[in-house]
Design an enzyme around this catalytic site. Structure first.
Site, PDB file in Angstrom:
ATOM      1  N   ALA A 292       0.856  -1.183   0.000  1.00 56.17           N
ATOM      2  CA  ALA A 292       0.000   0.000   0.000  1.00 56.17           C
ATOM      3  C   ALA A 292       0.890   1.231   0.000  1.00 56.17           C
ATOM      4  CB  ALA A 292      -0.879  -0.015   1.248  1.00 56.17           C
TER       5      ALA A 292
ATOM      6  N   GLY B 275       0.531  -5.026   1.013  1.00 53.69           N
ATOM      7  CA  GLY B 275      -0.683  -5.072   0.199  1.00 53.69           C
ATOM      8  C   GLY B 275      -0.438  -5.762  -1.137  1.00 53.69           C
TER       9      GLY B 275
ATOM     10  N   GLU C 283      -0.932  -9.255  -0.522  1.00 58.20           N
ATOM     11  CA  GLU C 283      -2.358  -9.467  -0.224  1.00 58.20           C
ATOM     12  C   GLU C 283      -3.186  -9.473  -1.510  1.00 58.20           C
ATOM     13  OE1 GLU C 283      -2.167  -6.315   2.766  1.00 58.20           O
ATOM     14  OE2 GLU C 283      -3.043  -7.718   4.193  1.00 58.20           O
TER      15      GLU C 283
ATOM     16  N   GLU D 138       4.544  -5.311   7.198  1.00 53.88           N
ATOM     17  CA  GLU D 138       3.785  -4.233   7.851  1.00 53.88           C
ATOM     18  C   GLU D 138       4.226  -3.961   9.279  1.00 53.88           C
ATOM     19  OE1 GLU D 138       2.503  -6.558   5.912  1.00 53.88           O
ATOM     20  OE2 GLU D 138       0.888  -5.767   4.654  1.00 53.88           O
TER      21      GLU D 138
HETATM   22  N1  3HC Z   1       4.623   3.423  -0.342  1.00 50.79           N
HETATM   23  C1  3HC Z   1       5.071   4.626  -0.732  1.00 50.79           C
HETATM   24  N2  3HC Z   1       6.319   4.851  -1.232  1.00 50.79           N
HETATM   25  C2  3HC Z   1       7.123   3.783  -1.323  1.00 50.79           C
HETATM   26  C3  3HC Z   1       6.713   2.495  -0.925  1.00 50.79           C
HETATM   27  C4  3HC Z   1       5.390   2.324  -0.434  1.00 50.79           C
HETATM   28  N3  3HC Z   1       4.916   1.134  -0.073  1.00 50.79           N
HETATM   29  N4  3HC Z   1       7.744   1.641  -1.130  1.00 50.79           N
HETATM   30  C5  3HC Z   1       8.753   2.377  -1.635  1.00 50.79           C
HETATM   31  N5  3HC Z   1       8.382   3.667  -1.751  1.00 50.79           N
HETATM   32  C6  3HC Z   1       9.170   4.782  -2.314  1.00 50.79           C
HETATM   33  C7  3HC Z   1      10.367   5.129  -1.453  1.00 50.79           C
HETATM   34  O1  3HC Z   1      10.029   6.062  -0.467  1.00 50.79           O
HETATM   35  C8  3HC Z   1      11.314   5.713  -2.489  1.00 50.79           C
HETATM   36  O2  3HC Z   1      10.902   7.028  -2.741  1.00 50.79           O
HETATM   37  P1  3HC Z   1      11.964   8.174  -3.118  1.00 50.79           P
HETATM   38  O3  3HC Z   1      12.650   7.684  -4.344  1.00 50.79           O
HETATM   39  O4  3HC Z   1      11.130   9.387  -3.296  1.00 50.79           O
HETATM   40  O5  3HC Z   1      12.896   8.266  -1.940  1.00 50.79           O
HETATM   41  C9  3HC Z   1      11.024   4.892  -3.736  1.00 50.79           C
HETATM   42  O6  3HC Z   1       9.737   4.320  -3.536  1.00 50.79           O
HETATM   43  C10 3HC Z   1      12.006   3.755  -3.966  1.00 50.79           C
HETATM   44  O7  3HC Z   1      12.108   2.993  -2.763  1.00 50.79           O
HETATM   45  P2  3HC Z   1      13.522   2.514  -2.196  1.00 50.79           P
HETATM   46  O8  3HC Z   1      14.489   3.627  -2.238  1.00 50.79           O
HETATM   47  O9  3HC Z   1      13.259   1.860  -0.897  1.00 50.79           O
HETATM   48  O10 3HC Z   1      13.933   1.440  -3.300  1.00 50.79           O
HETATM   49  P3  3HC Z   1      14.684   0.067  -3.134  1.00 50.79           P
HETATM   50  O11 3HC Z   1      14.787  -0.475  -4.495  1.00 50.79           O
HETATM   51  O12 3HC Z   1      15.885   0.215  -2.300  1.00 50.79           O
HETATM   52  O13 3HC Z   1      13.676  -0.876  -2.284  1.00 50.79           O
HETATM   53  C11 3HC Z   1      11.572  -1.892  -1.710  1.00 50.79           C
HETATM   54  C12 3HC Z   1      12.443  -1.268  -2.830  1.00 50.79           C
HETATM   55  C13 3HC Z   1      12.203  -3.184  -1.209  1.00 50.79           C
HETATM   56  C14 3HC Z   1      10.216  -2.183  -2.303  1.00 50.79           C
HETATM   57  C15 3HC Z   1      11.441  -0.895  -0.532  1.00 50.79           C
HETATM   58  O14 3HC Z   1      11.070   0.361  -1.054  1.00 50.79           O
HETATM   59  C16 3HC Z   1      10.446  -1.270   0.508  1.00 50.79           C
HETATM   60  O15 3HC Z   1      10.725  -2.078   1.368  1.00 50.79           O
HETATM   61  N6  3HC Z   1       9.238  -0.649   0.460  1.00 50.79           N
HETATM   62  C17 3HC Z   1       8.246  -0.775   1.473  1.00 50.79           C
HETATM   63  C18 3HC Z   1       7.580  -2.118   1.493  1.00 50.79           C
HETATM   64  C19 3HC Z   1       6.523  -2.163   2.564  1.00 50.79           C
HETATM   65  O16 3HC Z   1       6.740  -1.909   3.710  1.00 50.79           O
HETATM   66  N7  3HC Z   1       5.304  -2.518   2.139  1.00 50.79           N
HETATM   67  C20 3HC Z   1       4.191  -2.585   3.036  1.00 50.79           C
HETATM   68  C21 3HC Z   1       3.430  -1.308   2.999  1.00 50.79           C
HETATM   69  S1  3HC Z   1       2.115  -1.272   4.147  1.00 50.79           S
HETATM   70  C22 3HC Z   1       0.888  -2.202   3.450  1.00 50.79           C
HETATM   71  O17 3HC Z   1       1.035  -2.678   2.354  1.00 50.79           O
HETATM   72  C23 3HC Z   1      -0.346  -2.334   4.273  1.00 50.79           C
HETATM   73  C24 3HC Z   1      -1.312  -3.294   3.712  1.00 50.79           C
HETATM   74  O18 3HC Z   1      -1.351  -4.439   4.520  1.00 50.79           O
HETATM   75  C25 3HC Z   1      -2.712  -2.728   3.628  1.00 50.79           C
END
Ligand code: 3HC
Length: 711
Positions: free
Chosen positions: A63, A109, A112, A132
């Site tokens: 998400a 997400g 999911e 998460e």
């Molecule tokens: N939401 C918003 N922005 C995100 C994002 C997300 N889920 N994931 C990554 N981004 C953004 C980063 O902030 C970054 O932005 P920037 O370039 O402006 O700084 C850009 O995308 C690239 O991200 P990274 O620099 O981290 O790129 P990497 O290639 O090093 O890593 C990744 C990629 C492994 C996907 C890493 O970004 C990551 O771990 N992302 C988060 C994953 C996460 O926690 N997902 C769960 C979200 S909560 C959810 O899904 C709830 C659900 O259950 C309803």
């Protein structure tokens, strides 16, 4: 509205491509467009099946984390997630096989969504995960209900509490994915989908029934996980909420379990823990954006390195390079010093091996990358020299002059000094643009922070190279200005000042350390100093005294210097603030001598010792950090409050769920912080002066993070 999801027909299959760069995060519009595209695929008479795939380098990274800021109350969250859950059920009810084709990451997400598809195929190097809890929330789009059905409760508990992604082969073995595609993913996914359509096969994860034995085993796994979280998730709520949601999934029908998941998610998403962890997620990415250093600034590849000084820090830095596969020369003045340094490195690797984190072969291969030397032979080949000699200005200046003489003109000359003026080394080198601070934190091979200290003339390319290098070394690089102690140690001087004064006023070493570990730090101030060495601080104080300065305003306790004079340097000498079983041992006991010294010093300064409440210890120490942090920001030695938070989280293990010292100050409320500073000023003296920035922010009704961070 922008087209974030594309629909096309290929070989009789509807291909739905999510295209929301950079990571295909599920912004609210993306959810809606996926829903529409799947409906279109179902209605399309030319499509026998549907494939869902991500454009670019990844499937879906979850998400959109920023969108959680819009959920102000649990009720907001309940409304929103009801829609998401219904949408995923609609997808799952598609009457044609729906196949998720995963490359890169399917996280949060993203996984999911994939679980609401009937089948999942992936490339061999793809990863799936429910991270998460690392953001202080739980999977909120059915993950806690579908994953246990798909992979069993034990696997679901591991993935959802720990957050670590699982590689495709393991996900296949666990039943999370159904097939690994060799070759082109889309072609493989289409072929898979057509086969399922031919066989009229559809599988809804929510309809998988867990056997009574599976339920019993799952409930036992929930109990076991709760018990182990006491050690691994101290002070956190989200991992426990994950367990409760999975437990609900085991005992309730899918729809009721889903409601429980949504309730637990709603409580988490508005918590300070989640706001702190989301803040850190973005702060960690922001630190790489340095004013005046463009994203495309020129960088040099660091393929060979040299470290000067084989002491504790030098050895740890050499290990860091070797661990990243970079060959490194390790220089010291004589063989004996080198042997000692290499002995420590060998012992450290032995410990890593005994924990099963490295094989004997890996250790030998890594050790072979470290070449000990007493000369500058080979320094003309290296791309960087890291100076890690004693914290002595003259010695460091000589070292820089020599290093500049024996290296190529484009070689980066870095100093691991924790306090001294980088510009003086720069002048001594005659190559100021190449000189930069690379301040590692002890133990250098473990702690993730690298303070990159920008001198007056440090080149932009050297800063950009340092940032790139920090990633390669597995560190988080934060660029800071060149003030005494830079950011981490400059603020730490105030933290330590308060710890010493609280001791003199009546608290004990054990109480202060306990209160701060209860707060969430891995070690309290005195335990930390016993590890780092009381001699290190004492030598810095001696140097400062020689130039008429002190580390922090206010009274300077004499106790640490008295310990130094007694030869009590901490763990390495078997005594410091605590007594240890033997030199080098970590087994400590309190020592009455400290109480005696505290009584003597209190008497000298006319202090009547008193019982001190735990709350006062936290308040004094954290207020001192926030006030000095405000000065650091105002003087522009740190770019953003988030940079300070990242420095404290990765340099000192500041509890992540509190977001760092600046975020924590905002969570306490800056007006409270300011009134504490004023109260301490009245009680203790003018050295407690509010930082002007603090006063201004309070007057404007803002926090370090504006109005939004905690609302
Ligand atoms: N939401 C918003 N922005 C995100 C994002 C997300 N889920 N994931 C990554 N981004 C953004 C980063 O902030 C970054 O932005 P920037 O370039 O402006 O700084 C850009 O995308 C690239 O991200 P990274 O620099 O981290 O790129 P990497 O290639 O090093 O890593 C990744 C990629 C492994 C996907 C890493 O970004 C990551 O771990 N992302 C988060 C994953 C996460 O926690 N997902 C769960 C979200 S909560 C959810 O899904 C709830 C659900 O259950 C309803």
């Amino acid at each position: 509205m922008a087209d974030l999801v594309r629909y096309e027909l290929k070989d009789g299959v509807a291909v739905v491509t999510i295209d929301n760069p950079p990571v295909n995060a599920l912004a609210p519009e993306v959810w809606g467009q996926i829903d529409e595209a799947v409906k279109r695929g179902v209605a399309d008479p030319s499509a026998g099946a549907i494939v869902l795939i991500g454009a670019g380098t990844t499937f879906i990274a979850g998400a959109d984390i920023k969108a959680f800021d819009l959920l102000r109350t649990p009720a907001d969250s309940m409304t929103r997630s009801e829609g998401t859950h219904a949408l995923l059920k609609r997808m799952e009810d598609a009457t044609k096989p729906l196949v998720a084709a995963i490359h890169g990451n399917a996280l949060g997400g993203g996984l999911e969504v994939a679980q609401a598809c009937h089948f999942r195929v992936a490339t061999k190097d793809a990863k799936v995960g429910q991270p998460e809890a690392l953001l202080g929330i739980i999977p909120g789009a059915g993950g806690t209900q579908r994953l246990p059905r798909l992979a069993g409760a034990t696997m679901a508990l591991e993935m959802c509490t720990g957050g670590r992604p699982v590689p495709a082969p393991r996900a296949l073995a666990a039943g999370i994915i159904d097939h690994i595609v060799d070759g082109n993913l889309l072609d493989g996914a289409i072929a898979f989908a057509k086969a399922k359509a031919g066989a009229h096969e559809i599988r809804k994860v929510r309809e998988i029934v867990i056997s009574p034995d599976g339920v019993q085993a799952g409930l036992a796994a929930c109990d076991a996980m709760r018990a182990s979280l006491k050690n691994t998730a101290k002070g956190m709520a989200a991992p426990y909420a994950v367990v409760s949601a999975i437990e609900a999934g085991l005992t309730l029908p899918f729809d009721q379990g889903s409601v429980r998941e949504r309730e637990l998610f709603a409580d988490c998403v508005v918590s300070t823990e989640s706001k702190a962890l989301r803040h850190l997620f973005f702060a960690e990415r922001e630190v790489a954006k340095v004013p005046g250093v463009p994203k495309d600034a020129k960088t040099n590849d660091i393929t060979r390195a040299a470290v000067i000084g084989a002491g504790t820090m030098g050895g740890g830095i050499a290990m860091t390079y070797a661990n990243a596969g970079i060959p490194v020369l390790l220089k010291d003045v004589d063989r004996a010093a080198l042997e000692r340094g290499l002995g420590t490195i060998r012992r450290n690797y032995d410990v890593t091996m005994s924990k099963g984190k490295m094989t004997a072969e890996q250790v030998e291969k890594t050790m072979a990358l470290i070449t000990p030397t007493t000369t500058y032979d080979g320094f003309d080949q290296v791309d960087i020299v890291v100076e890690a000699v004693f914290e002595n200005m003259e010695l460091k200046k000589t070292t820089f002059a020599e290093a500049a003489r024996v290296t190529r003109a484009d070689c980066v000359l870095a100093s691991n000094s924790s306090t001294l003026d980088i510009d003086e080394f720069a002048r001594a080198s005659g190559r100021p643009a190449q000189v930069v601070g690379h301040h590692f934190f002890s133990p250098a091979n473990v702690m993730k922070l690298l303070e990159i200290v920008r001198g007056r003339e440090t080149g932009k390319d050297v800063i950009a190279t340092s940032l790139k290098l920090s990633k390669k070394l597995g560190k988080v690089g934060v660029v800071v200005g060149n003030c005494f102690g830079f950011v981490a140690n400059r603020m730490l001087a105030y933290y330590m000042r308060e710890a010493y004064l609280l001791l003199e006023e009546g608290a004990s070493v054990e109480q202060i350390d306990r209160v701060l570990t209860d707060f969430g730090l891995p070690v309290g101030p005195f335990g930390m100093q016993d590890i780092a060495g009381i001699d290190v601080g004492a030598r810095i104080r001696q140097y400062l005294a020689s130039i008429g300065k002190s580390r922090a305003e206010g009274p300077q306790s004499a106790i640490p210097d008295r310990l130094f004079e007694m030869g009590r340097y901490g763990q390495k000498t078997g005594a410091g603030w605590y007594m240890y079983d033997a030199p080098g041992s970590r087994n400590r006991t309190p020592d009455l001598l400290i109480e005696q010294l505290a009584n003597e010093e209190a008497k000298k300064r006319g202090i009547v010792r008193r019982p001190i409440a735990d709350e006062e210890i936290v308040a004094r120490i954290m207020t001192a950090l926030a006030n000095e942090g405000a000065r650091v920001l105002e003087e522009q030695f740190a770019t953003r409050p988030g940079d300070i938070d990242i420095i404290y989280v990765y340099g000192f293990g500041f509890p992540r769920q509190r977001g760092g010292p600046m975020f924590y100050a905002d969570s306490v409320g800056l007006s409270t912080v300011l009134s504490r500073v004023n109260e301490y000023r009245a009680r203790f003296g003018d050295y407690w002066e509010p930082a002007p920035l603090l006063g201004r922010l309070v007057a404007e009704g803002r926090g370090f993070y504006g109005e939004s961070a905690l609302t």
